[in-house]
Enzyme design. Structure first.
Site, PDB file in Angstrom:
ATOM      1  N   LYS A  17      -6.627   2.068  -2.839  1.00  0.00           N
ATOM      2  CA  LYS A  17      -6.339   1.320  -1.596  1.00  0.00           C
ATOM      3  C   LYS A  17      -6.299   2.255  -0.383  1.00  0.00           C
ATOM      4  CE  LYS A  17      -4.877  -1.558   1.450  1.00  0.00           C
ATOM      5  NZ  LYS A  17      -5.816  -2.487   2.091  1.00  0.00           N
ATOM      6  N   LYS A  65      -0.160   5.178   8.317  1.00  0.00           N
ATOM      7  CA  LYS A  65       0.466   5.479   7.017  1.00  0.00           C
ATOM      8  C   LYS A  65      -0.595   5.580   5.914  1.00  0.00           C
ATOM      9  CE  LYS A  65       1.276   2.040   4.783  1.00  0.00           C
ATOM     10  NZ  LYS A  65       1.258   0.937   3.824  1.00  0.00           N
ATOM     11  N   SER A  94       0.878  -1.180   0.000  1.00  0.00           N
ATOM     12  CA  SER A  94       0.000   0.000   0.000  1.00  0.00           C
ATOM     13  C   SER A  94       0.914   1.228   0.000  1.00  0.00           C
ATOM     14  CB  SER A  94      -0.894   0.005   1.234  1.00  0.00           C
ATOM     15  OG  SER A  94      -1.629  -1.185   1.311  1.00  0.00           O
TER      16      SER A  94
HETATM   17  P1  NAD Z   1       5.056  -6.648   7.541  1.00  0.00           P
HETATM   18  O1  NAD Z   1       5.751  -5.609   8.331  1.00  0.00           O
HETATM   19  O2  NAD Z   1       4.559  -7.876   8.232  1.00  0.00           O
HETATM   20  O3  NAD Z   1       5.990  -7.128   6.324  1.00  0.00           O
HETATM   21  C1  NAD Z   1       6.848  -6.268   5.612  1.00  0.00           C
HETATM   22  C2  NAD Z   1       8.112  -7.052   5.279  1.00  0.00           C
HETATM   23  O4  NAD Z   1       8.964  -6.219   4.485  1.00  0.00           O
HETATM   24  C3  NAD Z   1       8.926  -7.453   6.529  1.00  0.00           C
HETATM   25  O5  NAD Z   1       9.218  -8.840   6.485  1.00  0.00           O
HETATM   26  C4  NAD Z   1      10.188  -6.599   6.435  1.00  0.00           C
HETATM   27  O6  NAD Z   1      11.334  -7.221   6.975  1.00  0.00           O
HETATM   28  C5  NAD Z   1      10.308  -6.401   4.935  1.00  0.00           C
HETATM   29  N1  NAD Z   1      11.085  -5.220   4.560  1.00  0.00           N
HETATM   30  C6  NAD Z   1      10.945  -3.948   5.013  1.00  0.00           C
HETATM   31  N2  NAD Z   1      11.816  -3.127   4.392  1.00  0.00           N
HETATM   32  C7  NAD Z   1      12.513  -3.895   3.508  1.00  0.00           C
HETATM   33  C8  NAD Z   1      13.523  -3.626   2.551  1.00  0.00           C
HETATM   34  N3  NAD Z   1      14.013  -2.384   2.377  1.00  0.00           N
HETATM   35  N4  NAD Z   1      14.014  -4.654   1.818  1.00  0.00           N
HETATM   36  C9  NAD Z   1      13.519  -5.920   1.975  1.00  0.00           C
HETATM   37  N5  NAD Z   1      12.555  -6.238   2.871  1.00  0.00           N
HETATM   38  C10 NAD Z   1      12.058  -5.235   3.615  1.00  0.00           C
HETATM   39  O7  NAD Z   1       3.860  -5.889   6.799  1.00  0.00           O
HETATM   40  P2  NAD Z   1       2.531  -6.541   6.144  1.00  0.00           P
HETATM   41  O8  NAD Z   1       1.441  -6.472   7.157  1.00  0.00           O
HETATM   42  O9  NAD Z   1       2.877  -7.799   5.462  1.00  0.00           O
HETATM   43  O10 NAD Z   1       2.192  -5.378   5.070  1.00  0.00           O
HETATM   44  C11 NAD Z   1       2.905  -5.268   3.840  1.00  0.00           C
HETATM   45  C12 NAD Z   1       2.162  -4.260   2.961  1.00  0.00           C
HETATM   46  O11 NAD Z   1       0.828  -4.718   2.730  1.00  0.00           O
HETATM   47  C13 NAD Z   1       2.019  -2.866   3.602  1.00  0.00           C
HETATM   48  O12 NAD Z   1       2.147  -1.884   2.607  1.00  0.00           O
HETATM   49  C14 NAD Z   1       0.603  -2.892   4.178  1.00  0.00           C
HETATM   50  O13 NAD Z   1       0.065  -1.599   4.316  1.00  0.00           O
HETATM   51  C15 NAD Z   1      -0.108  -3.742   3.150  1.00  0.00           C
HETATM   52  N6  NAD Z   1      -1.297  -4.478   3.626  1.00  0.00           N
HETATM   53  C16 NAD Z   1      -1.263  -5.165   4.818  1.00  0.00           C
HETATM   54  C17 NAD Z   1      -2.395  -5.881   5.218  1.00  0.00           C
HETATM   55  C18 NAD Z   1      -2.437  -6.659   6.521  1.00  0.00           C
HETATM   56  O14 NAD Z   1      -3.529  -7.088   6.932  1.00  0.00           O
HETATM   57  N7  NAD Z   1      -1.310  -6.900   7.189  1.00  0.00           N
HETATM   58  C19 NAD Z   1      -3.541  -5.890   4.407  1.00  0.00           C
HETATM   59  C20 NAD Z   1      -3.518  -5.203   3.197  1.00  0.00           C
HETATM   60  C21 NAD Z   1      -2.387  -4.498   2.808  1.00  0.00           C
END
Ligand code: NAD
Length: 317
Positions: free
Chosen positions: A189, A258, A114
């Site tokens: 989104k 965010k 997102s």
């Molecule tokens: P999360 O924090 O669980 O996962 C993010 C991952 O990215 C982590 O494993 C982290 O180590 C990795 N990361 C961060 N910076 C990095 C980099 N520079 N290089 C490589 N890896 C890196 O987050 P999430 O909940 O999985 O969310 C991911 C995205 O999906 C976000 O943008 C969030 O807004 C969106 N989203 C989340 C949900 C939800 O229910 N969790 C639902 C819809 C959308």
């Protein structure tokens, strides 16, 4: 300059697909891609997350973004925000190991995070200069729908790249909505999450006031769910994560704040009035500052409980 020939074929199994960001959402999404027969090439800065993804998908992990990009026709990013996406694509501070350094012409970056749509448009322009296409394909449905491959996916970008990547997206989502040009999926989104966050606040205020008036909060949620006050939070969050005190939906408070900032950015950049979104961002930001980091977004109600002097589910004094 077209980023890929109009005849470029669809990307189907057993093609190699890069996956950067294997957290709460990325892990189950990559698992579904692997189940469909794609060869996963994985990268995450968190070794634990990378190890779990390798176990779940049999992914290769070359340890280099450049190597990933050079061997995969499509790379998916599922990172916290657009800044993290830019860091892996362009390299933080111009670092050499980045996706852009390895992408052959005709590759596609699919950003499923997102991210901010304004940043996405700018990144897409940088990639297009090198003959690389970009789609924004953020998702809704959370960890549960990521696990059972029933996410809603909102896709922006050019029709040819979408057609090439549709088989990839279909392994992760049930409904794939085309939203328009690059950036439109990310705008959609963020605005969706604003509407969702506002619904959670409205329900929290209503349930708290009802409880303090003497009603039973579980009963209040059941009545909302059978009445016109029902929304996604009353249906899928109050009993499950809030009244149960589990606060473990899998979507963090930081990420919701965010998304609210991004939604306001969209409203402001288009000159759209959004007083409720302003108030909503203020309320969630204040709660985040008071509660601290590392919490699930459903724990936001604790802040309003503290202000009210009542905990949901407990009688107030
Ligand atoms: P999360 O924090 O669980 O996962 C993010 C991952 O990215 C982590 O494993 C982290 O180590 C990795 N990361 C961060 N910076 C990095 C980099 N520079 N290089 C490589 N890896 C890196 O987050 P999430 O909940 O999985 O969310 C991911 C995205 O999906 C976000 O943008 C969030 O807004 C969106 N989203 C989340 C949900 C939800 O229910 N969790 C639902 C819809 C959308």
């Amino acid at each position: 300059m077209p980023s890929a020939s109009v005849n470029s074929p669809s990307i189907v199994p057993p093609a190699a697909v890069g996956f950067v960001g294997l957290g709460k959402m990325g892990n189950p999404m990559a698992r579904n891609l692997a189940r469909a027969g794609y060869a996963i090439v994985a990268h995450d800065v968190d070794r634990g997350a990378l190890g779990r993804a390798r176990d779940a998908t049999g992914a290769e992990a070359p340890g280099s973004l450049k190597a990933m990009a050079s061997r995969c026709g499509a790379v998916i990013t599922m990172l916290p925000d657009g800044e993290a996406v830019r860091a892996v694509v362009l390299g933080p501070g111009g670092a050499e190991d980045c996706l852009l350094a390895g992408f052959p012409r005709g590759s596609v970056l699919i950003d499923m995070s997102s991210s901010s749509p304004l940043g996405t448009r700018a990144l897409g322009a940088r990639l297009a200069e090198r003959g690389v296409a970009m789609l924004d394909a953020p998702v809704s449905g959370g960890v549960r729908k990521a696990a059972d491959a029933t996410l809603s996916i909102m896709v922006g970008g050019d029709a040819h790249s979408i057609a090439r990547c549709r088989p990839i997206l279909e392994t992760m989502g049930r409904q794939i909505f085309l939203t328009g040009p690059l950036g439109s999926g990310h705008a959609m989104k963020a605005l969706n999450n604003y509407v969702s966050a506002a619904g959670l606040v409205a329900a929290a205020e209503g349930v708290l006031a009802a409880q303090r008036f003497g009603l039973d909060p579980g009963n209040v949620v059941d009545i909302l769910n059978a009445s016109t006050g029902m929304n996604n939070s009353t249906l899928n969050k109050f009993h499950q994560f809030i009244l149960s005190r589990a606060f473990d939906s899998g979507f963090s408070l930081e990420l919701m704040v965010k998304d609210l900032k991004t939604a306001l950015e969209v409203a402001r950049s288009t000159g759209s009035p959004a007083p409720l979104a302003e108030a909503c961002l203020e309320a969630w930001t204040e709660a985040q500052a008071a509660l601290g980091s590392g919490l699930d977004h459903t724990a936001v109600v604790r802040h309003w409980e503290k202000l009210a002097g009542s905990e949901l589910g407990k009688k107030h004094g």
